[in-house]
Design a protein around this motif. Sequence first.
Motif, PDB file in Angstrom:
ATOM      1  N   MET A   1       0.846  -1.197   0.000  1.00 65.38           N
ATOM      2  CA  MET A   1       0.000   0.000   0.000  1.00 65.38           C
ATOM      3  C   MET A   1       0.879   1.243   0.000  1.00 65.38           C
ATOM      4  O   MET A   1       1.881   1.319   0.694  1.00 65.38           O
ATOM      5  CB  MET A   1      -0.921  -0.006   1.228  1.00 65.38           C
ATOM      6  N   SER A   2       0.493   2.242  -0.802  1.00 67.20           N
ATOM      7  CA  SER A   2       1.301   3.451  -0.908  1.00 67.20           C
ATOM      8  C   SER A   2       1.198   4.283   0.362  1.00 67.20           C
ATOM      9  O   SER A   2       0.160   4.340   1.012  1.00 67.20           O
ATOM     10  CB  SER A   2       0.853   4.271  -2.119  1.00 67.20           C
ATOM     11  N   ARG A   3       2.289   4.941   0.736  1.00 67.00           N
ATOM     12  CA  ARG A   3       2.286   5.786   1.926  1.00 67.00           C
ATOM     13  C   ARG A   3       1.771   7.182   1.628  1.00 67.00           C
ATOM     14  O   ARG A   3       1.671   8.014   2.528  1.00 67.00           O
ATOM     15  CB  ARG A   3       3.696   5.870   2.499  1.00 67.00           C
ATOM     16  N   PHE A   4       1.468   7.480   0.357  1.00 69.27           N
ATOM     17  CA  PHE A   4       0.918   8.767  -0.034  1.00 69.27           C
ATOM     18  C   PHE A   4      -0.588   8.625  -0.244  1.00 69.27           C
ATOM     19  O   PHE A   4      -1.057   7.644  -0.827  1.00 69.27           O
ATOM     20  CB  PHE A   4       1.574   9.276  -1.327  1.00 69.27           C
ATOM     21  N   ASN A   5      -1.350   9.620   0.217  1.00 64.57           N
ATOM     22  CA  ASN A   5      -2.789   9.630   0.008  1.00 64.57           C
ATOM     23  C   ASN A   5      -3.284  10.933  -0.599  1.00 64.57           C
ATOM     24  O   ASN A   5      -4.487  11.164  -0.649  1.00 64.57           O
ATOM     25  CB  ASN A   5      -3.517   9.380   1.336  1.00 64.57           C
ATOM     26  N   TRP A   6      -2.363  11.760  -1.025  1.00 60.78           N
ATOM     27  CA  TRP A   6      -2.733  13.033  -1.639  1.00 60.78           C
ATOM     28  C   TRP A   6      -1.805  13.279  -2.818  1.00 60.78           C
ATOM     29  O   TRP A   6      -0.608  13.423  -2.663  1.00 60.78           O
ATOM     30  CB  TRP A   6      -2.632  14.163  -0.609  1.00 60.78           C
ATOM     31  N   ALA A   7      -2.380  13.289  -4.030  1.00 59.46           N
ATOM     32  CA  ALA A   7      -1.579  13.355  -5.246  1.00 59.46           C
ATOM     33  C   ALA A   7      -0.754  14.627  -5.365  1.00 59.46           C
ATOM     34  O   ALA A   7       0.423  14.573  -5.722  1.00 59.46           O
ATOM     35  CB  ALA A   7      -2.484  13.183  -6.471  1.00 59.46           C
ATOM     36  N   PRO A   8      -1.303  15.828  -5.099  1.00 60.85           N
ATOM     37  CA  PRO A   8      -0.463  17.037  -5.204  1.00 60.85           C
ATOM     38  C   PRO A   8       0.734  17.013  -4.272  1.00 60.85           C
ATOM     39  O   PRO A   8       1.808  17.519  -4.610  1.00 60.85           O
ATOM     40  CB  PRO A   8      -1.438  18.166  -4.855  1.00 60.85           C
ATOM     41  N   ALA A   9       0.581  16.425  -3.077  1.00 61.54           N
ATOM     42  CA  ALA A   9       1.713  16.356  -2.156  1.00 61.54           C
ATOM     43  C   ALA A   9       2.825  15.487  -2.715  1.00 61.54           C
ATOM     44  O   ALA A   9       4.012  15.784  -2.553  1.00 61.54           O
ATOM     45  CB  ALA A   9       1.249  15.810  -0.806  1.00 61.54           C
ATOM     46  N   ALA A  10       2.460  14.393  -3.382  1.00 60.51           N
ATOM     47  CA  ALA A  10       3.471  13.528  -3.989  1.00 60.51           C
ATOM     48  C   ALA A  10       4.125  14.178  -5.199  1.00 60.51           C
ATOM     49  O   ALA A  10       5.330  14.047  -5.413  1.00 60.51           O
ATOM     50  CB  ALA A  10       2.839  12.191  -4.377  1.00 60.51           C
ATOM     51  N   SER A  11       3.344  14.910  -5.991  1.00 60.35           N
ATOM     52  CA  SER A  11       3.908  15.545  -7.189  1.00 60.35           C
ATOM     53  C   SER A  11       4.883  16.657  -6.830  1.00 60.35           C
ATOM     54  O   SER A  11       5.826  16.928  -7.573  1.00 60.35           O
ATOM     55  CB  SER A  11       2.781  16.092  -8.063  1.00 60.35           C
ATOM     56  N   ARG A  12       4.671  17.324  -5.674  1.00 63.37           N
ATOM     57  CA  ARG A  12       5.594  18.390  -5.271  1.00 63.37           C
ATOM     58  C   ARG A  12       6.959  17.845  -4.851  1.00 63.37           C
ATOM     59  O   ARG A  12       7.930  18.600  -4.798  1.00 63.37           O
ATOM     60  CB  ARG A  12       4.976  19.199  -4.125  1.00 63.37           C
ATOM     61  N   LEU A  13       7.029  16.560  -4.554  1.00 64.72           N
ATOM     62  CA  LEU A  13       8.302  15.956  -4.172  1.00 64.72           C
ATOM     63  C   LEU A  13       9.142  15.526  -5.373  1.00 64.72           C
ATOM     64  O   LEU A  13      10.274  15.088  -5.204  1.00 64.72           O
ATOM     65  CB  LEU A  13       8.054  14.741  -3.271  1.00 64.72           C
ATOM     66  N   LEU A  14       8.595  15.623  -6.577  1.00 68.41           N
ATOM     67  CA  LEU A  14       9.306  15.196  -7.787  1.00 68.41           C
ATOM     68  C   LEU A  14      10.199  16.325  -8.287  1.00 68.41           C
ATOM     69  O   LEU A  14       9.985  16.881  -9.375  1.00 68.41           O
ATOM     70  CB  LEU A  14       8.300  14.763  -8.855  1.00 68.41           C
ATOM     71  N   ASN A  15      11.194  16.677  -7.504  1.00 71.90           N
ATOM     72  CA  ASN A  15      12.168  17.701  -7.880  1.00 71.90           C
ATOM     73  C   ASN A  15      13.531  17.284  -7.327  1.00 71.90           C
ATOM     74  O   ASN A  15      13.657  16.990  -6.136  1.00 71.90           O
ATOM     75  CB  ASN A  15      11.788  19.070  -7.304  1.00 71.90           C
ATOM     76  N   GLY A  16      14.532  17.233  -8.202  1.00 74.25           N
ATOM     77  CA  GLY A  16      15.871  16.886  -7.762  1.00 74.25           C
ATOM     78  C   GLY A  16      16.622  16.090  -8.807  1.00 74.25           C
ATOM     79  O   GLY A  16      16.241  16.035  -9.985  1.00 74.25           O
ATOM     80  N   ILE A  17      17.703  15.457  -8.371  1.00 74.57           N
ATOM     81  CA  ILE A  17      18.566  14.640  -9.232  1.00 74.57           C
ATOM     82  C   ILE A  17      18.223  13.172  -9.020  1.00 74.57           C
ATOM     83  O   ILE A  17      18.239  12.680  -7.885  1.00 74.57           O
ATOM     84  CB  ILE A  17      20.049  14.896  -8.932  1.00 74.57           C
ATOM     85  N   LEU A  18      17.909  12.494 -10.104  1.00 77.97           N
ATOM     86  CA  LEU A  18      17.565  11.075 -10.073  1.00 77.97           C
ATOM     87  C   LEU A  18      18.704  10.274 -10.684  1.00 77.97           C
ATOM     88  O   LEU A  18      19.200  10.606 -11.769  1.00 77.97           O
ATOM     89  CB  LEU A  18      16.265  10.822 -10.846  1.00 77.97           C
ATOM     90  N   CYS A  19      19.131   9.237  -9.987  1.00 77.40           N
ATOM     91  CA  CYS A  19      20.213   8.360 -10.451  1.00 77.40           C
ATOM     92  C   CYS A  19      19.622   6.996 -10.755  1.00 77.40           C
ATOM     93  O   CYS A  19      19.088   6.333  -9.859  1.00 77.40           O
ATOM     94  CB  CYS A  19      21.308   8.266  -9.391  1.00 77.40           C
ATOM     95  N   VAL A  20      19.695   6.581 -12.003  1.00 76.85           N
ATOM     96  CA  VAL A  20      19.141   5.296 -12.433  1.00 76.85           C
ATOM     97  C   VAL A  20      20.232   4.490 -13.129  1.00 76.85           C
ATOM     98  O   VAL A  20      21.261   5.026 -13.550  1.00 76.85           O
ATOM     99  CB  VAL A  20      17.932   5.476 -13.379  1.00 76.85           C
ATOM    100  N   TYR A  21      19.970   3.194 -13.246  1.00 75.30           N
ATOM    101  CA  TYR A  21      20.885   2.304 -13.980  1.00 75.30           C
ATOM    102  C   TYR A  21      20.282   2.060 -15.355  1.00 75.30           C
ATOM    103  O   TYR A  21      19.210   1.458 -15.477  1.00 75.30           O
ATOM    104  CB  TYR A  21      21.071   0.983 -13.242  1.00 75.30           C
ATOM    105  N   LYS A  22      20.962   2.551 -16.371  1.00 74.90           N
ATOM    106  CA  LYS A  22      20.478   2.386 -17.737  1.00 74.90           C
ATOM    107  C   LYS A  22      20.839   1.000 -18.255  1.00 74.90           C
ATOM    108  O   LYS A  22      22.013   0.641 -18.311  1.00 74.90           O
ATOM    109  CB  LYS A  22      21.090   3.450 -18.641  1.00 74.90           C
TER     110      LYS A  22
END
Length: 359
Positions: free
Chosen positions: A1-22
């Motif tokens: 189960m997701s720990r987020f229950n409010w979509a705008p609150a989760a979208s505001r956290l999508l800012n920063g540097i993301l490191c992924v394995y290509k």
Amino acid sequence: MSRFNWAPAASRLLNGILCVYKPAELPTSRVIEVIKGNLARGVWCFKIKVTLMKQYCKSLFFSITDLNALPCYKLESKMRKVDPTYDLATPMVIDESSPVLSDDLLEHRLILGQRYLPDDIRIQSLHNMQRHSSGVLLLGVGRGVFQLEHIALSRLLRVYHVRGRFGLATTNFSPKGKITERTSYRHITRSRVDRVCAAIQSTSKIRMLKYAGIDLQSQEAYELSASGLLRPENSQSPPILYSTKCVEFQLPDFTLEITSINEFCDYFKNVIHDIGLQLRSTAVCTGIRRLRYGHFELSHALLRKHWNLESIIDNLHQNKSQMTAEKLCTGLILQEHNQPEEITDGKGSAECQEKNITA
């Protein structure tokens, strides 16, 4: 189960540097497309409040602009799929599945529509890799796109594992190209490969000093070499190899660990081809893997199975510690003007002095 229950609150956290394995055989554009789709679908699934929508939509005469300004959520459940049964008395088809109804049609997902689209999420990559290569890839998400410029100006070192294979020569220096020559490789030993790698590394250091316009026999060249790493001013300089060593040798395959700046995949292919020629044979590049980008290592990178909303938000939060002024300030820099510069972080709270070298 997701720990987020409010979509705008989760979208505001999508800012920063993301490191992924290509992964290999996956272009960078496709990586960004997959991450955008996963983030958009992750935000859609939140069950959020619709109190504001009830205030705006008390009648059927509501505007489309108001709906687009409100979030949506997935309210209805999936319908059960069953095989239809026929009644012998009547030719009508009886379906056992019943539709799911909503108490308030204004809260239905089909009325609300999709609040977040993949194109609404801004993602940009730094130092793209070719399709066949793999490894650590840095992405700027949201306001993190502006932080990519700080990383690029820091001129961080990158570490690669480049795999090669003796005995073949192709048109594009890769196994997928057209084979033009086959040669013997039984005379090649580990010690010979190490000597060639040492020669390539020393040649790169000499080229670095020549690029700065410094006499190799002068006292200045000695002091600069003893002071630490020299870094180019920008990405317009030729590739510089700071370290080249053989970490695996099993004929006909071998692996080199290369630390460099301003490199690109085709340059590594040329290096593998030149090593084969210097050893009186031929060689092709079979794989390129980026192990580290500055302070970002494989342990910071997210695998493809972890490209979901919660893992991405956690990775954005963890990577904030890698964006401090102490880690972004580097050593000596090769540039055109002999004037000291001040490098500050995004907020201007930290400063560090760097010694500049006249090109």
